[in-house]
Design a protein around this motif. Structure first.
Motif, PDB file in Angstrom:
ATOM      1  N   SER A  23      32.212  16.860 -12.884  1.00 37.46           N
ATOM      2  CA  SER A  23      32.617  17.688 -14.017  1.00 37.46           C
ATOM      3  C   SER A  23      34.072  17.440 -14.416  1.00 37.46           C
ATOM      4  O   SER A  23      34.430  17.623 -15.576  1.00 37.46           O
ATOM      5  CB  SER A  23      32.407  19.168 -13.697  1.00 37.46           C
ATOM      6  N   ALA A  72      34.264  14.876 -17.053  1.00 35.76           N
ATOM      7  CA  ALA A  72      33.769  15.214 -18.394  1.00 35.76           C
ATOM      8  C   ALA A  72      34.950  15.385 -19.336  1.00 35.76           C
ATOM      9  O   ALA A  72      36.087  15.623 -18.916  1.00 35.76           O
ATOM     10  CB  ALA A  72      32.928  16.481 -18.341  1.00 35.76           C
ATOM     11  N   ARG A  73      34.681  15.268 -20.609  1.00 35.40           N
ATOM     12  CA  ARG A  73      35.748  15.366 -21.605  1.00 35.40           C
ATOM     13  C   ARG A  73      35.602  16.629 -22.439  1.00 35.40           C
ATOM     14  O   ARG A  73      34.525  17.224 -22.515  1.00 35.40           O
ATOM     15  CB  ARG A  73      35.755  14.130 -22.516  1.00 35.40           C
ATOM     16  N   ARG A  74      36.681  17.016 -23.059  1.00 33.81           N
ATOM     17  CA  ARG A  74      36.711  18.182 -23.933  1.00 33.81           C
ATOM     18  C   ARG A  74      37.743  17.911 -25.028  1.00 33.81           C
ATOM     19  O   ARG A  74      38.650  17.094 -24.866  1.00 33.81           O
ATOM     20  CB  ARG A  74      37.094  19.445 -23.149  1.00 33.81           C
ATOM     21  N   SER A  87      32.037  10.767 -26.987  1.00 32.44           N
ATOM     22  CA  SER A  87      31.861  10.419 -25.578  1.00 32.44           C
ATOM     23  C   SER A  87      31.337   9.000 -25.436  1.00 32.44           C
ATOM     24  O   SER A  87      31.779   8.244 -24.559  1.00 32.44           O
ATOM     25  CB  SER A  87      30.903  11.405 -24.906  1.00 32.44           C
ATOM     26  N   SER A 135      31.130   7.122 -11.872  1.00 32.16           N
ATOM     27  CA  SER A 135      31.576   7.396 -13.234  1.00 32.16           C
ATOM     28  C   SER A 135      32.302   6.211 -13.857  1.00 32.16           C
ATOM     29  O   SER A 135      32.432   6.144 -15.082  1.00 32.16           O
ATOM     30  CB  SER A 135      32.480   8.634 -13.246  1.00 32.16           C
ATOM     31  N   TYR A 150      40.178  14.235 -20.709  1.00 32.65           N
ATOM     32  CA  TYR A 150      39.413  14.592 -19.520  1.00 32.65           C
ATOM     33  C   TYR A 150      39.662  16.059 -19.161  1.00 32.65           C
ATOM     34  O   TYR A 150      40.758  16.589 -19.372  1.00 32.65           O
ATOM     35  CB  TYR A 150      39.824  13.719 -18.335  1.00 32.65           C
ATOM     36  N   LYS A 151      38.649  16.681 -18.600  1.00 28.47           N
ATOM     37  CA  LYS A 151      38.821  18.060 -18.156  1.00 28.47           C
ATOM     38  C   LYS A 151      39.851  18.156 -17.047  1.00 28.47           C
ATOM     39  O   LYS A 151      40.602  19.129 -16.959  1.00 28.47           O
ATOM     40  CB  LYS A 151      37.476  18.625 -17.681  1.00 28.47           C
TER      41      LYS A 151
END
Length: 805
Positions: A331, A334-336, A367, A428, A476-477
Motif C-alpha cells: 500500500s 500505491a499512488r495518490r 497509474s 512492485s 507515492y503514498k
C-alpha cells in the motif's frame, strides 16, 4: 503596477457586520409572522451555502455528527493509549528480560515461568504515581485536554448549526433525510435558486445564479488555485541532492490560509470582504512590511509548537498506518494525487466532489503511465531479491506447517513478516511482462481527465524528467506520509525564509486580482472566468482578451474553467464576453468536424480502441473517449474501415471535434447531455433534472441511473474539450512535431456568431507568441534547452519485456 489603476477602482458597498447593504439593517423586524422559521436575509451566506454543500456531500446529519463524535473519541484514545504505553507497562517483564515468580496454591508448576499480559501491566496506583512524578507528561496532558475541550465545543456548535441545515433541507427544500442520497448537488442547487425567488436569502439581488453560489462556497479556494497557477506561493524548494521539490502539506496549506484569509492579521476583514487598505496602491510597501511581520510571528509560533505537532503526527501515523502496512505492505507503493496536484489541476469554481470525481477517473490511466517506466537494472535486482527472500520464506513456512513449535523460536515471526514485506516491495519494481509501452498515448489519456498539461510534456512523454514532474502531482503514498511527518519541521522555515520574501507580491496580487460582485462580495477576479481580463491568446481567445502577460492565467486555466463550469451547469447564462468565446469555439468545432471522421466510424472502432488503450470500461462515454484518443494511431497505421476502404489520417482534434459537433446538434434544454447518434438511451430524456412542484421523485431508481449516466457524459464531453483545446493550442503555439501522432494543421476560420450557445467547444486563431507555461515554477526555456538531450542513465525508461507502440 501603473497599468492596473483602472483595475483597482471598484464600486463598493459599505462594509457591515452582517451581509446586508446600508439602509436594510432592520429588514428582520418586518418579516411576517408566518416566515419566522424561514431563512430570510441570511447574515453569512458563505457559511450557510458551505454548510448546505457539506451536508449534502457528507450524507446528512447523522453521518456528519457520528464522524465528528468518533474524531473526538480517536483523539482521546490516542492520548490515553499513548500515556498508558509510556507509563503503565513494565517492558522488562514483557520482553522476558526479568523473571517473574508466580506463586500460589492454584498455580500450575509448569506455568510458573510463563509471562502473562497482566504481569507486564503496573498496578493503577503505581501507574498514577509515575504520571504525577513527570511534569513533562502532565504538561502534555493539559495541552491535550485543552485542545480536546476546544474540539468538543466546536462539535457542539456544529451540532446546532447542522441541525438548522437539516431543518432547512426538510422545510425549505422539501428534501427528506431518507431522500437526500437520491439528489445530486445540481438538483439541490436548483432548489436553492428557486427558493431565493420566494425568500430573499440574499437581499443584494433578487435572482441568484449558479456562479454566485460557487463563488461563496469557493471564495478562498479560488484564490489558492489562482496563486498556485501564477506560481506565487513558495511551494517549490531547491534541495542539494533532490533538485526541484514540490512541498505542500496540510499543515503548510493551513498556515497559508491562516495568514491570508481568516487568521489574526489576515487580509480579509470578514468572510466576504478584503480589508479596504489592501485595495489602495499608495501604502503597498507599508502593508507588505506588516504582512511580513505577521508571517514571521506565525512562523515562530510554528517553530515553538513544532515538538508537540511532530509528536502528534508520529503517533497518529503510527496508529493509522502500522496495521495497514502489516496487512498490505504494497500500500505504501500505491499512488495518490498530491495536495499540490489537487490545487494545480483544479478548475476555477470547481467543487470538491467535481474535482474528486475527475481525478478519480484519471487515477487508472495516470497509474499506467507511471508504471510504464521501468529501470532494467532495478528490475534485475528486484527479481533476484524476490527469489532469495521467497526461498527463505518458503522454508520457514514449510517448517511451521510441519511443527508449529517453530513459531516459538525467537524472532521467527519477525523474520516471516520482514521477508513478506521485502518480497512485496521487490515485486512492485518488476514490470508486467504483457505491458505495452506507449507513453505518448498514455499521457494523452491522462490529459483527457486531468485537463492540464504543460507544453513541454508534449513529445517528451518518454523522458524521465516528464515522469518526475507527473510524480509531483501523483505521488507515492509513502512520500505523502513522509512529507506530513516532516511538515512540522519544514513549515516554519518556509514561512520565515520564503513566504516573507513574497509579501509585496502577495499584496499586489490581492489588490490587482480582487473584484467585488454584487450580492457576493470580494472574490478573486480569475474566478469570474472573464476571457477579456484573463484570457490567453494562445488558448483561442485572441482578439477577445485585453489581458497582459501578468493578467493571463497560465495553461489555459481561464478557458478550460469556463468550459468546465458551463458543462456542469448547463442552465447558467454566461456574460457577453464568455458567450462570445463559447460561440467562437462552436464555430471552430463545426468547421473542424467537417474534415474529421464520422461519429459512426468512431463508434465502430470503439472495441479495438479500448483494447489499445488497455481500458476495461464498457460504458458508452468511456468507449467513445478511448476511440477519439486512439483514432490517430489507427488511421496513421493505414487501418481499413469496416467497409474495406482506407481511412484517411486525422488528428485527435478532428476526431474530438466530430463527436462534439454531434453532441451539440442534439442537446436537451434541461439536461447537460444528449443521446447523439444513439449514445444515450431514450429513458434518460424522460428523467431530465427538474424542480418538481410536489418535491417528490418519481421512479427513483431510474432517476438515479439517469443522473449517473448524465454525469458520465458530462465528464466525457469535458474530456473531449480538453483534448481538442490542447491540440489546437499546440498547433497555434508551436510548429507540428513528430511525436508518434499525426499532426494536421487545420485552417482557421472566423466564428459563426449566429450559431447557438448550447455547445461548449471550439477554437480561436492565434498568431501571438506563446507565454512561458510553468508547472510550479518549471520554466519552459529550461525544458527546451534539455529537449534535445538523450537521457542514458539507468532510470531512463526503455521498452523492457513489453512491446512498444
Amino acid at each position: 503596477m501603473a497599468n492596473f489603476e483602472a483595475y483597482q477602482e471598484y464600486q463598493r458597498i459599505e462594509d457591515f457586520e452582517e451581509d446586508s447593504p446600508p439602509g436594510e439593517e432592520d429588514l428582520l423586524l418586518h418579516v411576517p409572522e408566518g416566515l419566522k422559521d424561514s431563512w430570510h436575509h441570511v447574515k453569512n451566506l458563505d457559511n450557510f451555502f458551505t454548510r448546505i454543500y457539506h451536508f449534502h456531500q457528507k450524507n446528512g446529519f447523522s453521518c456528519m455528527m457520528l464522524s465528528e463524535f468518533f474524531e473526538l473519541v480517536q483523539f482521546l484514545f490516542v492520548v490515553t493509549f499513548t500515556t498508558f504505553l509510556v507509563n503503565c507497562v513494565e517492558y522488562d517483564v514483557l520482553f522476558a528480560n526479568r523473571a517473574v515468580n508466580h506463586t500460589g496454591p492454584s498455580q500450575n508448576p509448569l506455568d510458573r515461568n510463563k509471562v502473562t499480559l497482566p504481569d507486564a501491566i503496573l498496578p493503577s496506583q503505581q501507574c498514577t504515581q509515575r504520571i504525577q512524578d513527570s511534569s513533562w507528561i502532565i504538561f502534555l496532558l493539559i495541552m491535550a485536554a485543552i485542545f480536546w475541550i476546544y474540539r468538543l465545543i466546536k462539535v457542539f456548535c456544529n451540532l446546532l448549526s447542522y441541525w438548522e441545515i437539516r431543518q432547512f433541507y426538510i422545510k425549505a427544500l422539501k428534501i427528506r433525510k431518507d431522500e437526500l442520497c437520491n439528489f445530486t448537488w445540481q438538483e439541490v442547487q436548483d432548489r436553492l435558486i428557486s427558493l431565493q425567488r420566494e425568500q430573499q436569502m440574499c437581499i443584494h439581488k433578487k435572482e441568484l445564479t449558479e456562479l454566485d453560489i460557487y463563488h461563496r462556497i469557493l471564495r478562498f479556494k479560488n484564490y489558492m488555485v489562482a496563486m498556485i497557477n501564477k506560481s506565487l506561493l513558495p511551494v517549490q524548494l531547491q534541495l542539494p541532492l533532490l533538485g526541484n521539490v514540490i512541498f505542500l502539506t496540510q499543515g503548510l496549506k493551513y498556515n497559508f490560509e491562516l495568514i491570508l484569509f481568516w487568521g489574526p492579521g489576515s487580509l480579509f476583514q470578514n468572510k466576504w470582504n478584503l480589508h479596504p487598505k489592501y485595495k489602495r496602491s499608495g501604502n503597498r510597501l507599508e502593508l507588505a512590511q506588516q504582512l511580513s511581520r505577521v508571517i514571521l510571528l506565525i512562523g515562530l509560533a510554528n517553530l515553538l509548537l513544532c515538538p508537540f505537532i511532530l509528536v502528534w503526527q508520529v503517533l497518529y501515523a503510527f496508529f493509522s498506518y502500522t496495521e495497514v502496512i502489516r496487512r498490505e505492505p504494497g500500500s505504501l507503493g500505491a499512488r495518490r494525487w498530491s495536495l499540490y496536484g489537487r490545487l494545480y489541476l483544479r478548475h476555477f469554481n470547481e467543487l470538491d466532489h467535481e474535482l474528486h470525481g475527475r481525478l478519480g477517473r484519471g487515477y487508472k490511466p495516470t497509474s499506467k503511465y507511471m508504471n510504464s517506466f521501468t529501470s532494467p537494472l532495478l528490475t534485475v535486482l528486484a527479481k533476484n531479491i524476490a527469489f532469495f527472500s521467497g526461498s527463505v520464506l518458503a522454508v520457514l513456512i514449510a517448517l511451521t506447517i510441519y511443527d508449529e513449535d517453530v513459531l516459538t523460536v525467537q524472532h521467527i515471526l519477525t523474520a516471516i513478516t520482514v521477508l513478506g514485506v521485502v518480497i512485496t516491495i521487490a515485486r512492485s519494481f518488476i514490470p508486467d511482462e504483457h505491458m505495452v509501452w506507449c507513453p505518448e498515448q498514455l499521457l494523452q489519456c491522462v490529459l483527457a481527465h486531468i485537463h492540464y498539461m504543460p507544453d513541454h510534456w508534449r513529445g517528451h512523454a518518454n523522458k524521465s524528467e516528464t515522469r518526475d514532474e507527473v510524480a509531483q502531482l501523483f505521488q507515492y503514498k509513502a512520500v505523502f506520509i513522509l512529507e506530513e511527518l516532516l511538515s512540522p519541521i519544514v513549515t516554519p522555515f518556509i514561512l520565515i525564509f520564503h513566504l516573507r520574501n513574497k509579501s509585496l507580491e502577495i499584496i499586489d496580487f490581492f489588490r490587482n486580482f480582487t473584484v467585488e460582485v454584487v450580492g457576493v462580495g470580494d472574490i478573486c477576479s480569475f474566478a469570474q472566468m472573464d476571457i477579456r481580463r484573463h484570457g490567453n491568446p494562445t488558448w483561442m481567445s485572441e482578439g477577445q482578451t485585453e489581458a497582459s502577460i501578468y493578467q493571463q492565467a497560465e495553461n489555459g486555466k481561464t478557458e478550460l474553467s469556463l468550459m468546465h463550469f458551463t458543462i456542469q451547469n448547463p442552465r447558467w447564462q454566461p456574460p457577453q464576453e464568455s458567450s462570445l468565446f463559447i460561440s467562437h469555439l462552436k464555430g471552430k468545432v463545426q468547421h473542424d468536424a467537417q474534415g474529421g471522421p464520422s461519429t459512426q466510424l468512431l463508434l465502430s472502432e470503439a472495441p479495438l480502441c479500448t483494447s489499445l488503450q488497455s481500458n476495461e470500461s464498457a460504458t458508452g462515454p468511456e468507449n467513445l473517449l478511448a476511440s477519439v484518443l486512439a483514432h490517430p494511431i489507427l488511421t496513421a497505421s493505414g487501418l481499413q474501415g469496416r467497409d474495406r476502404r482506407f481511412i484517411p489520417p486525422s488528428t485527435a482534434a478532428s476526431a474530438a471535434a466530430s463527436v462534439l459537433a454531434s453532441l451539440s446538434s442534439s442537446q436537451l434544454p434541461h439536461t447537460s447531455r444528449s443521446h447523439a447518434h444513439g449514445l444515450l438511451p431514450s429513458s434518460v430524456h424522460s428523467e431530465a433534472t427538474m424542480y418538481h412542484s410536489d418535491h417528490t421523485i418519481p421512479n427513483s431508481d431510474s432517476h438515479i441511473r439517469s443522473n449517473a449516466l448524465n454525469s458520465e457524459f458530462a465528464s466525457a464531453e469535458m474530456s473531449l474539450h480538453a483534448i481538442y483545446m490542447h491540440e489546437l493550442h499546440q498547433q497555434s503555439s508551436h510548429p507540428p512535431r513528430t511525436s508518434g501522432q499525426w499532426q494536421n494543421s487545420m485552417p482557421m476560420r472566423d466564428p459563426h456568431t449566429s450559431m447557438g450557445l448550447q455547445a461548449h467547444s471550439g477554437h480561436g486563431s492565434s498568431t501571438s507568441l506563446p507565454t512561458p507555461v510553468q508547472l510550479g515554477g518549471w520554466k519552459e526555456e529550461e525544458e527546451e534547452d534539455e529537449a534535445d538531450q538523450e537521457i542514458n542513465s539507468g532510470s531512463t525508461p526503455k521498452p523492457g519485456t513489453g512491446s512498444s507502440c
